[in-house]
Design a protein around this motif. Structure first.
Motif, PDB file in Angstrom:
ATOM      1  N   GLU A  45      27.425  18.011  40.065  1.00  0.00           N
ATOM      2  CA  GLU A  45      28.726  17.398  40.318  1.00  0.00           C
ATOM      3  C   GLU A  45      28.712  16.706  41.667  1.00  0.00           C
ATOM      4  O   GLU A  45      28.177  17.221  42.646  1.00  0.00           O
ATOM      5  N   HIS A  68      32.094   3.162  36.610  1.00  0.00           N
ATOM      6  CA  HIS A  68      31.805   4.265  35.679  1.00  0.00           C
ATOM      7  C   HIS A  68      33.075   4.631  34.922  1.00  0.00           C
ATOM      8  O   HIS A  68      34.096   4.938  35.531  1.00  0.00           O
ATOM      9  N   GLY A 103      34.534  10.406  34.531  1.00  0.00           N
ATOM     10  CA  GLY A 103      34.933  10.954  35.833  1.00  0.00           C
ATOM     11  C   GLY A 103      36.438  10.945  36.044  1.00  0.00           C
ATOM     12  O   GLY A 103      37.223  10.552  35.181  1.00  0.00           O
ATOM     13  N   LEU A 111      32.465  13.121  39.397  1.00  0.00           N
ATOM     14  CA  LEU A 111      31.779  13.056  38.097  1.00  0.00           C
ATOM     15  C   LEU A 111      30.523  13.914  38.128  1.00  0.00           C
ATOM     16  O   LEU A 111      30.122  14.429  39.176  1.00  0.00           O
TER      17      LEU A 111
END
Length: 597
Positions: free
Chosen positions: A439, A458, A461, A480
């Protein structure tokens, strides 16, 4: 024969007196007599009061003329004359006469003095107004009552004896009067006449009675102190400004100002306040208090103010009016050439902002940003501009010497330009140290104007909402888990506004698989599949219970692949997934076990 008596006997009124008479010889028979001497002008007359005759060893006393005295005269066993409770009327000469026949006659005189302490001294001051221009007015009358002998009265100013004669003159004198009361006691009154001066307005006066006591002693009784009301003309006039004026004479606009006027005359004279307008006097008020209040003063009331004392008794050469200058300080709201906001472009050239103020006296100007001083004066030079130049600029004006007279004005500087991006870099790791499932939190900060928008490439997340910090920075974070795809592609943070965009890529490098965790996952999947097949087989056999040939043992002669058809009326010998028993077990052991399902 000789007689011995005390020549002088002194007692206080009310005490008992014993007048002794001692003969030099004491024959068997003699006569002792007491006489009172009465004077009438130049003539003297004796009056016999008492006598005593010596017969043998005893003395026989007798009172002849008590003269109405109460209590009466007495003779004791030694022939002494006794006067109980001495009175002022007893103050006489007493003669003792002794007659002894052939021994002859002798006499002696004793004088009796009776003293009485007077009552408390009283004073009656003049309660009127005494003018310094009068010649020796009456100051007060002092009384000492019921004493013996008559007391003496003295006058004092501020505790010091006043040497005043009894002859009349214009500077001061005193008169006295003695009165003999019916009781024989004497009362004395004294009146003081004195020319007063201005200094006497605060002086303390009193009188004192000095009286005599036995044994050449003296006593003193002081009267209460008193003050005089003195009328004297004005000699000086003073005019000043009360709070909240400053030492330089400035007052703030809007304040209430007091003008105070004081003359040193008494009684309090009348005061007239005025303002000079074009060399003419504009009368503002007239009062006995010497006070003028200007409520909520404004700048138009600046000017010269004066006060005049109306004292007609003052000397001609005395200046009865005074003036002063009243200066009203003010500071109007400040004006900035930049207005409320000033917008410039990144890296643009220098510019100047001016702060102007309408004030009196001239104010001092100071520039600050975030409480940090930038410089003094009305002009602030800015540039070249960076995003650090953005913020709130304040012009502060204050008037030296006039407390609490200050103002501020501010403007906001906006610096327009393509965003500036700042990313919190990942902690450096060796190649391949990232593992799938780790993480991580990624943080991007940007600033610019218009305020930039922060986005992430991204899709997964959890991006946090955009937050603001100091110096115009806005930040966004993304939490994320690391995957092998992130290792190949990275994560991009982008800041954009109307002037452009800028981005930053977070790189992870090679991402290692989770080895131990993968083996455990494969084993768990195999176990799950086996259990599923077992459940399906059990369910299938239960569905085929009643069908011939299902789960039955084949005969020895039956070739494989040709199952024996079972009739619906026949029950199988054994049912279930596996068939056991002793016989079956023997066949299985010999290889003849051929159940199938």
């Amino acid at each position: 024969m000789h007689v011995s008596v005390p020549p002088l006997v002194e007692v206080m009124r009310g005490e008992q007196v014993t007048l002794s008479c001692t003969p030099s010889k004491r024959p068997e028979h003699f006569v002792l007599e007491w006489f009172l001497v009465e004077r009438s002008g130049a003539h003297h007359r004796r009056r016999r009061l008492a006598s005593a005759e010596q017969q043998g060893s005893e003395l026989h006393p007798m009172v002849h003329d008590p003269r109405g005295r109460s209590p009466p005269y007495q003779l004791d066993a030694q022939g002494s004359l006794v006067l109980a409770e001495a009175q002022v009327g007893d103050e006489r000469d007493y003669v003792c006469v002794v007659t002894a026949g052939a021994a002859g006659t002798a006499e002696a005189t004793t004088r009796l003095r009776v003293f009485a302490q007077p009552e408390a001294t009283e004073v009656l001051p003049n309660e009127g107004t005494l003018s310094v221009m009068d010649n020796a007015p009456q100051i007060a009358t002092c009384s000492s009552r019921n004493g013996n002998p008559a007391p003496q009265i003295s006058w004092y100013r501020n505790g010091r004896l006043l040497e005043v004669p009894t002859e009349v003159n214009e500077d001061g004198y005193m008169t006295t009067r003695v009165v003999r009361e019916a009781s024989g006691l004497q009362s004395l009154s004294s009146t003081l006449y004195l020319r007063v001066h201005k200094a006497d307005r605060n002086a303390s006066f009193h009188c004192a009675a000095q009286y005599s006591l036995p044994g050449d002693h003296h006593g003193r009784l002081d009267s209460p102190a008193f003050n005089l009301t003195v009328h004297y003309p004005t000699e000086h006039v003073r005019l000043w400004m009360g709070s909240p004026s400053t030492t330089e004479g400035w007052v703030r606009e809007g304040d209430s100002v007091q003008l105070l006027c004081e003359g040193d005359g008494s009684p309090n004279p009348e005061y007239m306040f005025f303002r000079l307008q074009d060399k003419r006097e504009e009368v503002l008020s007239t009062s006995l208090e010497g006070k003028l209040t200007l409520e909520g003063i404004n700048r138009s009331q600046s000017g010269t103010y004066g006060c005049r004392v109306e004292d007609f008794d003052a000397a001609e050469d005395v200046l009865l009016n005074q003036t002063l200058g009243l200066k009203v300080a003010y500071l109007d709201p400040l004006e900035l050439s930049a207005g409320k906001e000033l917008s410039v472009f990144l890296n643009s050239s220098r510019t100047a902002v001016t702060c102007s103020a309408q004030a009196r006296p001239t104010p001092a100007l100071r520039w600050t940003k975030d409480a940090v001083p930038l410089g003094d004066g009305p002009t602030l030079s800015l540039g070249p501009f960076t995003f650090d130049s953005a913020g709130t600029y304040v012009c502060e004006a204050s008037v030296p010497g006039v407390p609490l007279l200050s103002r501020t004005q501010s403007f906001r500087l906006l610096v327009q330009g393509s965003p500036e991006l700042r990313a919190k870099e990942l902690e450096p790791k060796v190649e391949g140290s990232w593992t799938e499932g780790d993480e991580v939190e990624l943080i991007c900060s940007a600033r610019g104007y218009p305020e930039p928008r922060l986005t992430w490439s991204h899709p997964g997340g959890q991006p946090a909402e955009q937050a603001h910090s100091g110096q115009g920075w806005a930040s966004s974070s993304l939490r994320l888990r690391v995957t092998s795809a992130l290792g190949r592609e990275g994560v991009t943070c982008e800041a954009s506004n109307s002037h452009g965009q800028v981005h930053h890529v977070f790189r992870f490098g090679t991402v290692a698989p989770q080895t131990e965790q993968a083996g455990i996952a494969v084993m768990a999947v195999a176990i799950s599949v086996g259990l599923l097949l077992l459940v399906v087989a059990t369910f299938y056999c239960m569905r085929r219970k009643g069908r011939p040939g299902c789960c039955r043992r084949r005969e020895k002669g039956t070739p494989p692949g040709e199952p024996e058809l079972s009739r619906s009326s026949e029950r199988p010998e054994h049912t279930g997934l596996l068939v056991g028993g002793a016989g079956g077990g023997a066949r299985a052991g010999s290889g003849a076990f051929r159940d199938e399902c």
